[in-house]
Design a protein around this motif. Structure first.
Motif, PDB file in Angstrom:
ATOM      1  N   ALA A 156     -23.223  63.334 -42.262  1.00 12.87           N
ATOM      2  CA  ALA A 156     -22.264  63.131 -41.650  1.00 12.87           C
ATOM      3  C   ALA A 156     -21.697  64.174 -41.117  1.00 12.87           C
ATOM      4  N   GLN A 157     -22.023  65.810 -41.326  1.00 11.97           N
ATOM      5  CA  GLN A 157     -22.314  66.749 -40.850  1.00 11.97           C
ATOM      6  C   GLN A 157     -23.405  66.931 -39.682  1.00 11.97           C
ATOM      7  N   ALA A 158     -24.256  66.677 -40.046  1.00 12.65           N
ATOM      8  CA  ALA A 158     -25.539  66.976 -39.269  1.00 12.65           C
ATOM      9  C   ALA A 158     -25.670  66.189 -38.265  1.00 12.65           C
ATOM     10  N   CYS A 159     -24.568  64.921 -38.452  1.00 12.91           N
ATOM     11  CA  CYS A 159     -24.657  64.260 -37.022  1.00 12.91           C
ATOM     12  C   CYS A 159     -22.910  64.589 -36.053  1.00 12.91           C
ATOM     13  N   LEU A 160     -21.977  65.619 -36.413  1.00 15.60           N
ATOM     14  CA  LEU A 160     -21.247  66.138 -35.995  1.00 15.60           C
ATOM     15  C   LEU A 160     -21.485  67.157 -35.318  1.00 15.60           C
ATOM     16  N   ARG A 161     -22.203  68.026 -36.122  1.00 18.33           N
ATOM     17  CA  ARG A 161     -23.637  69.128 -35.225  1.00 18.33           C
ATOM     18  C   ARG A 161     -23.434  68.484 -33.965  1.00 18.33           C
ATOM     19  N   LEU A 162     -24.395  67.438 -34.558  1.00 16.28           N
ATOM     20  CA  LEU A 162     -25.413  67.160 -32.920  1.00 16.28           C
ATOM     21  C   LEU A 162     -24.478  66.352 -31.516  1.00 16.28           C
ATOM     22  N   LEU A 163     -23.557  65.745 -32.204  1.00 14.67           N
ATOM     23  CA  LEU A 163     -22.347  65.402 -31.179  1.00 14.67           C
ATOM     24  C   LEU A 163     -21.775  67.416 -30.237  1.00 14.67           C
ATOM     25  N   HIS A 164     -21.183  67.255 -30.855  1.00 16.03           N
ATOM     26  CA  HIS A 164     -20.800  68.825 -30.251  1.00 16.03           C
ATOM     27  C   HIS A 164     -21.545  69.540 -29.788  1.00 16.03           C
ATOM     28  N   THR A 165     -22.703  69.726 -30.075  1.00 21.58           N
ATOM     29  CA  THR A 165     -24.404  70.603 -29.419  1.00 21.58           C
ATOM     30  C   THR A 165     -24.529  69.619 -28.087  1.00 21.58           C
ATOM     31  N   ALA A 166     -24.530  68.319 -28.128  1.00 21.14           N
ATOM     32  CA  ALA A 166     -24.669  67.313 -27.118  1.00 21.14           C
ATOM     33  C   ALA A 166     -23.348  67.667 -26.047  1.00 21.14           C
ATOM     34  N   ARG A 167     -22.461  67.433 -26.402  1.00 20.90           N
ATOM     35  CA  ARG A 167     -20.995  67.523 -25.656  1.00 20.90           C
ATOM     36  C   ARG A 167     -21.251  69.239 -24.897  1.00 20.90           C
ATOM     37  N   ILE A 206     -31.043  66.916 -33.100  1.00 22.42           N
ATOM     38  CA  ILE A 206     -31.996  65.151 -33.659  1.00 22.42           C
ATOM     39  C   ILE A 206     -32.505  64.897 -34.774  1.00 22.42           C
ATOM     40  N   ALA A 207     -32.988  66.274 -34.846  1.00 19.21           N
ATOM     41  CA  ALA A 207     -34.179  66.180 -35.608  1.00 19.21           C
ATOM     42  C   ALA A 207     -33.724  66.478 -37.174  1.00 19.21           C
ATOM     43  N   GLU A 208     -32.348  67.243 -37.079  1.00 20.84           N
ATOM     44  CA  GLU A 208     -31.828  67.422 -38.427  1.00 20.84           C
ATOM     45  C   GLU A 208     -31.116  66.584 -38.617  1.00 20.84           C
ATOM     46  N   ALA A 209     -30.697  65.795 -37.446  1.00 19.82           N
ATOM     47  CA  ALA A 209     -29.804  64.531 -38.780  1.00 19.82           C
ATOM     48  C   ALA A 209     -30.369  63.186 -38.747  1.00 19.82           C
ATOM     49  N   ASP A 210     -31.836  63.078 -38.141  1.00 17.02           N
ATOM     50  CA  ASP A 210     -32.580  62.063 -38.578  1.00 17.02           C
ATOM     51  C   ASP A 210     -32.731  62.815 -40.231  1.00 17.02           C
ATOM     52  N   GLU A 211     -33.239  63.866 -39.991  1.00 16.62           N
ATOM     53  CA  GLU A 211     -33.288  63.599 -41.797  1.00 16.62           C
ATOM     54  C   GLU A 211     -33.189  63.832 -42.329  1.00 16.62           C
ATOM     55  N   ALA A 212     -31.148  64.436 -42.390  1.00 17.87           N
ATOM     56  CA  ALA A 212     -30.079  64.067 -42.957  1.00 17.87           C
ATOM     57  C   ALA A 212     -30.091  62.742 -43.238  1.00 17.87           C
ATOM     58  N   LEU A 213     -29.964  61.790 -42.125  1.00 17.91           N
ATOM     59  CA  LEU A 213     -29.900  60.482 -42.055  1.00 17.91           C
ATOM     60  C   LEU A 213     -30.970  59.430 -43.615  1.00 17.91           C
ATOM     61  N   ARG A 214     -31.928  60.413 -43.528  1.00 18.33           N
ATOM     62  CA  ARG A 214     -33.247  59.402 -43.982  1.00 18.33           C
ATOM     63  C   ARG A 214     -33.231  59.680 -44.776  1.00 18.33           C
ATOM     64  N   ARG A 215     -32.764  61.498 -45.845  1.00 15.64           N
ATOM     65  CA  ARG A 215     -32.403  61.002 -46.806  1.00 15.64           C
ATOM     66  C   ARG A 215     -30.748  61.152 -47.887  1.00 15.64           C
ATOM     67  N   ALA A 216     -30.472  60.396 -47.067  1.00 12.25           N
ATOM     68  CA  ALA A 216     -29.276  60.053 -47.376  1.00 12.25           C
ATOM     69  C   ALA A 216     -29.364  58.089 -47.619  1.00 12.25           C
TER      70      ALA A 216
END
Length: 92
Positions: free
Chosen positions: A12-23, A42-52
């Protein structure tokens, strides 16, 4: 926060970082530069989602993100109200 396991919280934190970076990246002058800036998050969020175990489970991912903000409502599906024949709201 609720009972969010560590791997789900990290996702969730990785996705929020992605969202803020994208904005931030997309509000800049160059969309090409935005693509370069977003590759890492994007790579960080993908990997974090996979691990979770949240890859492809957007509803649960959103609940984990909402868990990061204690004032947000819990949007997990629950039982339909007794007066309603369906838990799906009608569209006017």
């Amino acid at each position: 926060m609720t009972n969010t396991p560590t791997a789900e919280l990290a996702a969730a934190q990785a996705c929020l970082r992605l969202l803020h970076t994208a904005r931030a990246a997309l509000s800049g002058p160059s969309p090409v530069a935005a693509a370069t800036l977003l590759a890492g998050p994007i790579a960080e969020a993908d990997e974090a989602l996979r691990r979770a175990g949240l890859t492809g489970n957007e509803a649960e991912l959103l609940n984990r993100i909402y868990d990061l903000e204690p004032d947000r409502p819990d949007l997990r599906p629950g039982p339909a109200p007794a007066s309603s024949p369906s838990s799906i709201p009608s569209v006017p």
